[in-house]
Design a protein around this motif. Structure first.
Motif, PDB file in Angstrom:
ATOM      1  N   ASP A 249     -28.135  20.490-103.583  1.00 37.60           N
ATOM      2  CA  ASP A 249     -28.134  20.768-102.155  1.00 37.60           C
ATOM      3  C   ASP A 249     -27.766  19.583-101.278  1.00 37.60           C
ATOM      4  N   VAL A 250     -27.423  18.436-101.854  1.00 40.66           N
ATOM      5  CA  VAL A 250     -27.093  17.250-101.063  1.00 40.66           C
ATOM      6  C   VAL A 250     -25.860  16.555-101.635  1.00 40.66           C
ATOM      7  N   LYS A 251     -24.916  16.214-100.740  1.00 37.80           N
ATOM      8  CA  LYS A 251     -23.744  15.431-101.114  1.00 37.80           C
ATOM      9  C   LYS A 251     -23.750  14.125-100.333  1.00 37.80           C
ATOM     10  N   THR A 252     -23.425  13.026-101.008  1.00 32.36           N
ATOM     11  CA  THR A 252     -23.379  11.718-100.359  1.00 32.36           C
ATOM     12  C   THR A 252     -21.993  11.118-100.551  1.00 32.36           C
ATOM     13  N   LYS A 253     -21.392  10.676 -99.457  1.00 29.02           N
ATOM     14  CA  LYS A 253     -20.011  10.198 -99.511  1.00 29.02           C
ATOM     15  C   LYS A 253     -19.849   8.941 -98.654  1.00 29.02           C
ATOM     16  N   LEU A 254     -18.911   8.089 -99.060  1.00 25.60           N
ATOM     17  CA  LEU A 254     -18.472   6.954 -98.252  1.00 25.60           C
ATOM     18  C   LEU A 254     -17.009   7.173 -97.894  1.00 25.60           C
ATOM     19  N   VAL A 255     -16.705   7.080 -96.599  1.00 23.44           N
ATOM     20  CA  VAL A 255     -15.343   7.267 -96.101  1.00 23.44           C
ATOM     21  C   VAL A 255     -14.800   5.899 -95.696  1.00 23.44           C
ATOM     22  N   PHE A 256     -13.684   5.489 -96.310  1.00 29.10           N
ATOM     23  CA  PHE A 256     -13.115   4.166 -96.082  1.00 29.10           C
ATOM     24  C   PHE A 256     -11.806   4.261 -95.296  1.00 29.10           C
ATOM     25  N   SER A 257     -11.649   3.362 -94.323  1.00 33.96           N
ATOM     26  CA  SER A 257     -10.379   3.183 -93.614  1.00 33.96           C
ATOM     27  C   SER A 257     -10.089   1.683 -93.592  1.00 33.96           C
ATOM     28  N   LEU A 258      -9.019   1.273 -94.288  1.00 36.81           N
ATOM     29  CA  LEU A 258      -8.728  -0.140 -94.520  1.00 36.81           C
ATOM     30  C   LEU A 258      -7.298  -0.437 -94.108  1.00 36.81           C
ATOM     31  N   THR A 259      -7.089  -1.530 -93.355  1.00 37.80           N
ATOM     32  CA  THR A 259      -5.742  -1.883 -92.914  1.00 37.80           C
ATOM     33  C   THR A 259      -5.519  -3.390 -92.976  1.00 37.80           C
ATOM     34  N   ALA A 260      -4.243  -3.756 -93.147  1.00 35.78           N
ATOM     35  CA  ALA A 260      -3.788  -5.148 -93.041  1.00 35.78           C
ATOM     36  C   ALA A 260      -2.528  -5.128 -92.198  1.00 35.78           C
ATOM     37  N   THR A 261      -2.400  -6.071 -91.251  1.00 36.83           N
ATOM     38  CA  THR A 261      -1.288  -6.048 -90.301  1.00 36.83           C
ATOM     39  C   THR A 261      -0.612  -7.412 -90.237  1.00 36.83           C
ATOM     40  N   THR A 262       0.728  -7.396 -90.287  1.00 38.18           N
ATOM     41  CA  THR A 262       1.513  -8.630 -90.161  1.00 38.18           C
ATOM     42  C   THR A 262       2.424  -8.556 -88.945  1.00 38.18           C
ATOM     43  N   SER A 263       2.800  -9.748 -88.440  1.00 36.32           N
ATOM     44  CA  SER A 263       3.750  -9.861 -87.333  1.00 36.32           C
ATOM     45  C   SER A 263       4.911 -10.751 -87.764  1.00 36.32           C
ATOM     46  N   ASP A 264       6.016 -10.633 -87.046  1.00 35.27           N
ATOM     47  CA  ASP A 264       7.217 -11.417 -87.367  1.00 35.27           C
ATOM     48  C   ASP A 264       7.842 -11.883 -86.056  1.00 35.27           C
ATOM     49  N   LYS A 265       7.612 -13.145 -85.703  1.00 37.67           N
ATOM     50  CA  LYS A 265       8.095 -13.633 -84.414  1.00 37.67           C
ATOM     51  C   LYS A 265       9.592 -13.916 -84.412  1.00 37.67           C
ATOM     52  N   THR A 266      10.214 -14.077 -85.596  1.00 38.01           N
ATOM     53  CA  THR A 266      11.656 -14.356 -85.647  1.00 38.01           C
ATOM     54  C   THR A 266      12.495 -13.100 -85.810  1.00 38.01           C
ATOM     55  N   GLY A 267      11.891 -12.043 -86.342  1.00 38.88           N
ATOM     56  CA  GLY A 267      12.649 -10.827 -86.602  1.00 38.88           C
ATOM     57  C   GLY A 267      13.463 -10.885 -87.872  1.00 38.88           C
ATOM     58  N   LYS A 268      13.313 -11.965 -88.653  1.00 37.51           N
ATOM     59  CA  LYS A 268      14.111 -12.131 -89.868  1.00 37.51           C
ATOM     60  C   LYS A 268      13.261 -12.251 -91.132  1.00 37.51           C
ATOM     61  N   GLY A 269      11.933 -12.265 -90.985  1.00 39.39           N
ATOM     62  CA  GLY A 269      11.074 -12.548 -92.118  1.00 39.39           C
ATOM     63  C   GLY A 269      10.700 -11.320 -92.928  1.00 39.39           C
ATOM     64  N   THR A 270      10.057 -11.586 -94.063  1.00 39.55           N
ATOM     65  CA  THR A 270       9.527 -10.529 -94.927  1.00 39.55           C
ATOM     66  C   THR A 270       8.083 -10.868 -95.268  1.00 39.55           C
ATOM     67  N   GLY A 271       7.312  -9.836 -95.566  1.00 39.21           N
ATOM     68  CA  GLY A 271       5.915 -10.043 -95.935  1.00 39.21           C
ATOM     69  C   GLY A 271       5.487  -9.063 -97.003  1.00 39.21           C
ATOM     70  N   VAL A 272       4.874  -9.577 -98.071  1.00 36.53           N
ATOM     71  CA  VAL A 272       4.465  -8.737 -99.200  1.00 36.53           C
ATOM     72  C   VAL A 272       3.073  -9.161 -99.664  1.00 36.53           C
ATOM     73  N   LEU A 273       2.189  -8.180 -99.873  1.00 41.30           N
ATOM     74  CA  LEU A 273       0.917  -8.430-100.559  1.00 41.30           C
ATOM     75  C   LEU A 273       1.207  -8.355-102.053  1.00 41.30           C
ATOM     76  N   ALA A 274       1.416  -9.522-102.655  1.00 42.30           N
ATOM     77  CA  ALA A 274       1.960  -9.575-104.009  1.00 42.30           C
ATOM     78  C   ALA A 274       1.072  -8.888-105.037  1.00 42.30           C
TER      79      ALA A 274
END
Length: 272
Positions: free
Chosen positions: A188-213
């Motif tokens: 009669d009981v359910k227990t759950k964890l709801v996850f929302s995870l983010t990572a954000t990068t910026s590029d001030k030159t407009g020419k770069g690349t970014g990878v979480l290896a």
């Protein structure tokens, strides 16, 4: 320029929250996982969850930014999923006191990883018992945010960056779960964890690349506390409580059932 052993320790004005009690003899077991972003984190393929006595660890090896090239726009990596748990130990409740993000960023031309976010909500779903368990089957739900952390970082940002990083952030307060009676996750009981995870990068030159290896690893610090379960208190727990959240009706004629999820009535009082 390559930075070696980059470690950023971020605190949200809370240096120490609570020591808690020793962990229970047994940690909960994962009953199932549903992912809202299977291309980023898919159960059984690109996700690993380990519940240790004092840490809930998420390994997300495939989480990635929308594109490697930026063109002066932010790029976001997102993982959203729900994990259901069972086999909680009797007379214990838990809270999440902090989170540590770990990974390896490969960035070029000034790309910077400037923000990491983790939001985790605990859901307690309980079946409303009708006399004789007669239809309809009605479920109530209670929810509380266990941690809502935003870590503003400065990883990379000058030339090229190719190194590990570790960033930590505390919860603003301890939000305790319900007090477990050992039967959660079945019946009669359910227990759950709801996850929302983010990572954000910026590029001030407009020419770069970014990878979480190697993707992203998150360690959530768990605090335990001994308690005394009370059904009335448990069913009234939560920042948000919804009566009759799910209603399942049964048709005796053709032997079928139909479940409908609705926010039918929301109120501050206890759920019965």
């Amino acid at each position: 320029m390559k930075a070696l052993g980059f470690v950023a320790g971020l605190s949200l004005a809370v240096s120490a929250l609570a020591e808690g009690d020793p962990p229970p003899p047994q940690v909960p077991i994962i009953l199932g996982i549903v992912s809202d972003t299977p291309s980023q984190c898919s159960p059984g393929q690109s996700m690993n969850i380990t519940f240790l006595p004092d840490t809930l660890r998420l390994d997300l090896p495939n989480i990635r930014f929308g594109a490697e090239g930026h063109g002066r726009t932010d790029e976001v990596a997102v993982c959203q999923f729900t994990a259901e748990f069972t086999d909680w130990w009797y007379k214990y409740r838990f809270a999440i006191q902090d989170v540590t993000y770990k990974g390896h960023l490969n960035a070029t031309d000034g790309v910077q990883l400037y923000q990491l976010k983790a939001n985790t909500v605990f859901r307690y779903e309980n079946r409303k018992l009708n006399p004789g368990r007669a239809p309809p089957d009605i479920w109530n739900v209670s929810m509380s945010t266990m941690i809502d952390n935003t870590a503003n970082t400065a990883i990379g940002g000058e030339g090229n960056f190719d190194d590990d990083f570790s960033v930590s952030g505390n919860s603003s307060h301890l939000e305790w779960s319900t007090c477990m009676d050992g039967g959660e996750g079945t019946g009669d009981v359910k227990t759950k964890l709801v996850f929302s995870l983010t990572a954000t990068t910026s590029d001030k030159t407009g020419k770069g690349t970014g990878v979480l290896a190697r993707g992203l690893t998150l360690d959530f610090g768990i605090v335990w506390e001994e308690c005394y379960p009370d059904r009335a208190v448990k069913n009234a727990w939560g920042e948000t409580r919804i009566d009759n959240w799910s209603v399942c009706t049964y048709n005796n004629t053709n032997q079928t059932s139909r479940a409908i999820s609705r926010t039918l009535r929301r109120g501050p009082g206890p759920l019965l």
